[in-house]
Design an enzyme around this catalytic site. Structure first.
Site, PDB file in Angstrom:
ATOM      1  N   TYR A 108      -0.194   5.521  15.930  1.00  0.00           N
ATOM      2  CA  TYR A 108      -1.210   4.596  15.413  1.00  0.00           C
ATOM      3  C   TYR A 108      -2.609   5.171  15.644  1.00  0.00           C
ATOM      4  CZ  TYR A 108      -3.972   0.221  15.285  1.00  0.00           C
ATOM      5  OH  TYR A 108      -4.903  -0.754  15.018  1.00  0.00           O
ATOM      6  N   VAL A 130      -8.090  -8.128  19.182  1.00  0.00           N
ATOM      7  CA  VAL A 130      -8.161  -9.440  18.530  1.00  0.00           C
ATOM      8  C   VAL A 130      -6.805 -10.147  18.572  1.00  0.00           C
ATOM      9  CG1 VAL A 130      -8.646 -10.583  16.330  1.00  0.00           C
ATOM     10  CG2 VAL A 130      -9.975  -8.575  17.006  1.00  0.00           C
ATOM     11  N   VAL A 155       0.813  -1.220   0.000  1.00  0.00           N
ATOM     12  CA  VAL A 155       0.000   0.000   0.000  1.00  0.00           C
ATOM     13  C   VAL A 155       0.849   1.274   0.000  1.00  0.00           C
ATOM     14  CG1 VAL A 155      -1.974  -1.156   1.097  1.00  0.00           C
ATOM     15  CG2 VAL A 155      -0.325   0.105   2.520  1.00  0.00           C
TER      16      VAL A 155
HETATM   17  P1  NAP Z   1      -1.438  -8.128  11.634  1.00  0.00           P
HETATM   18  O1  NAP Z   1      -1.613  -9.563  11.952  1.00  0.00           O
HETATM   19  O2  NAP Z   1      -0.232  -7.407  12.134  1.00  0.00           O
HETATM   20  O3  NAP Z   1      -1.580  -7.947  10.069  1.00  0.00           O
HETATM   21  C1  NAP Z   1      -1.272  -6.720   9.456  1.00  0.00           C
HETATM   22  C2  NAP Z   1      -1.247  -6.971   7.953  1.00  0.00           C
HETATM   23  O4  NAP Z   1      -0.950  -5.729   7.305  1.00  0.00           O
HETATM   24  C3  NAP Z   1      -0.146  -7.969   7.539  1.00  0.00           C
HETATM   25  O5  NAP Z   1      -0.650  -8.787   6.512  1.00  0.00           O
HETATM   26  C4  NAP Z   1       0.937  -7.055   7.004  1.00  0.00           C
HETATM   27  O6  NAP Z   1       1.784  -7.657   6.043  1.00  0.00           O
HETATM   28  C5  NAP Z   1       0.061  -5.985   6.340  1.00  0.00           C
HETATM   29  N1  NAP Z   1       0.807  -4.809   5.956  1.00  0.00           N
HETATM   30  C6  NAP Z   1       1.558  -3.989   6.728  1.00  0.00           C
HETATM   31  N2  NAP Z   1       2.122  -3.043   5.955  1.00  0.00           N
HETATM   32  C7  NAP Z   1       1.714  -3.270   4.687  1.00  0.00           C
HETATM   33  C8  NAP Z   1       1.946  -2.630   3.446  1.00  0.00           C
HETATM   34  N3  NAP Z   1       2.756  -1.562   3.327  1.00  0.00           N
HETATM   35  N4  NAP Z   1       1.330  -3.121   2.342  1.00  0.00           N
HETATM   36  C9  NAP Z   1       0.523  -4.208   2.426  1.00  0.00           C
HETATM   37  N5  NAP Z   1       0.284  -4.870   3.556  1.00  0.00           N
HETATM   38  C10 NAP Z   1       0.874  -4.383   4.681  1.00  0.00           C
HETATM   39  O7  NAP Z   1      -2.658  -7.266  12.188  1.00  0.00           O
HETATM   40  P2  NAP Z   1      -4.223  -7.544  12.401  1.00  0.00           P
HETATM   41  O8  NAP Z   1      -4.454  -7.553  13.832  1.00  0.00           O
HETATM   42  O9  NAP Z   1      -4.706  -8.627  11.531  1.00  0.00           O
HETATM   43  O10 NAP Z   1      -4.767  -6.136  11.867  1.00  0.00           O
HETATM   44  C11 NAP Z   1      -5.642  -6.002  10.793  1.00  0.00           C
HETATM   45  C12 NAP Z   1      -6.301  -4.636  10.904  1.00  0.00           C
HETATM   46  O11 NAP Z   1      -7.051  -4.566  12.128  1.00  0.00           O
HETATM   47  C13 NAP Z   1      -5.328  -3.461  10.965  1.00  0.00           C
HETATM   48  O12 NAP Z   1      -5.843  -2.386  10.235  1.00  0.00           O
HETATM   49  C14 NAP Z   1      -5.279  -3.111  12.447  1.00  0.00           C
HETATM   50  O13 NAP Z   1      -4.909  -1.781  12.671  1.00  0.00           O
HETATM   51  C15 NAP Z   1      -6.707  -3.398  12.837  1.00  0.00           C
HETATM   52  N6  NAP Z   1      -6.922  -3.624  14.266  1.00  0.00           N
HETATM   53  C16 NAP Z   1      -6.369  -4.691  14.910  1.00  0.00           C
HETATM   54  C17 NAP Z   1      -6.651  -4.908  16.250  1.00  0.00           C
HETATM   55  C18 NAP Z   1      -6.130  -6.097  16.995  1.00  0.00           C
HETATM   56  O14 NAP Z   1      -6.390  -6.195  18.222  1.00  0.00           O
HETATM   57  N7  NAP Z   1      -5.464  -7.037  16.368  1.00  0.00           N
HETATM   58  C19 NAP Z   1      -7.454  -4.000  16.957  1.00  0.00           C
HETATM   59  C20 NAP Z   1      -7.995  -2.909  16.285  1.00  0.00           C
HETATM   60  C21 NAP Z   1      -7.725  -2.742  14.942  1.00  0.00           C
HETATM   61  P3  NAP Z   1       3.255  -8.249   6.421  1.00  0.00           P
HETATM   62  O15 NAP Z   1       3.022  -9.665   6.853  1.00  0.00           O
HETATM   63  O16 NAP Z   1       3.990  -8.126   5.131  1.00  0.00           O
HETATM   64  O17 NAP Z   1       3.814  -7.401   7.518  1.00  0.00           O
END
Ligand code: NAP
Length: 234
Positions: free
Chosen positions: A157, A190, A62
């Site tokens: 963030y 999560v 992205v």
């Molecule tokens: P995660 O497991 O850390 O996954 C993040 C994903 O984003 C990974 O696939 C990562 O790819 C990708 N990413 C990072 N930089 C990128 C880039 N420049 N281009 C394309 N992909 C990129 O996190 P998650 O918990 O599943 O989070 C998913 C969404 O939920 C995010 O928007 C996060 O802010 C939101 N969220 C999460 C939580 C929580 O508790 N987990 C709470 C609130 C909101 P790589 O493997 O290459 O790094």
């Protein structure tokens, strides 16, 4: 309605992006899993078993506009127009840092991915949706971005998610009359690499509202911020 609608998910190689892919595929969608590492995203696609039949993996960083344009070209060439965009990719830096001790570069890096990355992805995918008068855009935000309850947690963030929420409002208004519904979601805390192993919610629970927003009927909401299918304060 077309045979199978086409969805693109950013950051789909793990965590909630991958689970969103799984649920949309199970719901009859074609899904382009995208990520910045082509091998990782192809491994993720293969992990989907039989569901992978209607999935492709696609490199899309992205923060690299050329990779977004190329991904759009390849996905559209393969399946035709894209109906659904899930802006899921994000990074979390300096979670426990004090707001004034965070380096400017750390703010910039966070905004590059979490805000400008979404703008650039929408720039490529949304006009085609408007032209066909059908589109669903889901911006995966966070409770950390809620201005109404803003604290000291993860300043860069949190600010980036507030900006993402503002983008959601503006984009929703811009495309309100074009059949494109644009909403933000707070998935809760999560269990993923980002959320850590002590988070109370499973990825299935986290993704439920993302999938609901991605599959809204034409008279569904737009310009809202949702948690567990309920509208919440910005
Ligand atoms: P995660 O497991 O850390 O996954 C993040 C994903 O984003 C990974 O696939 C990562 O790819 C990708 N990413 C990072 N930089 C990128 C880039 N420049 N281009 C394309 N992909 C990129 O996190 P998650 O918990 O599943 O989070 C998913 C969404 O939920 C995010 O928007 C996060 O802010 C939101 N969220 C999460 C939580 C929580 O508790 N987990 C709470 C609130 C909101 P790589 O493997 O290459 O790094």
């Amino acid at each position: 309605m077309p045979d199978r609608r086409v969805a693109v998910i950013t950051g789909a190689n793990r965590g909630m992006g991958l689970e969103t892919a799984r649920q949309l595929l199970a719901g009859g969608y074609r899904v382009a899993l995208s990520g910045r590492d082509a091998h990782a995203v192809e491994r993720a696609r293969r992990s989907l078993g039989d569901l992978a039949e209607h999935a492709i993996s696609q490199r899309l960083d992205v923060t690299d506009p050329a990779s977004i344009v190329e991904a759009h070209r390849l996905i559209q060439g393969r399946w035709g127009p894209v109906d659904v965009l899930v802006n899921n990719a994000a990074i979390l830096l300096g979670e426990n840092d004090d707001v004034l001790s965070i380096a400017a570069d750390s703010f910039r890096e966070t905004f590059e991915t979490n805000v400008f990355g979404v703008i650039e992805t929408c720039r490529v995918f949304v006009p085609g949706m408007a032209a066909r008068r059908y589109g669903r855009v889901v911006n995966v935000s966070s409770g950390a971005g809620q201005l109404s309850s803003m604290s000291t947690y993860a300043p860069a963030y949190s600010m980036s998610k507030t900006a993402l929420n503002a983008l959601t409002r503006i984009l929703a208004e811009r495309y309100r009359r074009d059949g494109v519904l644009v909403n933000a979601v707070d998935p809760g805390w999560v269990r993923t690499d980002m959320g850590g192993s002590s988070a109370p919610r499973s990825v299935e629970q986290g993704v439920e509202t993302i999938v609901w927003l991605a599959t809204l009927p034409d008279d569904g909401p737009t310009g809202g911020f949702f948690h567990d299918r309920r509208a919440i304060a910005w």
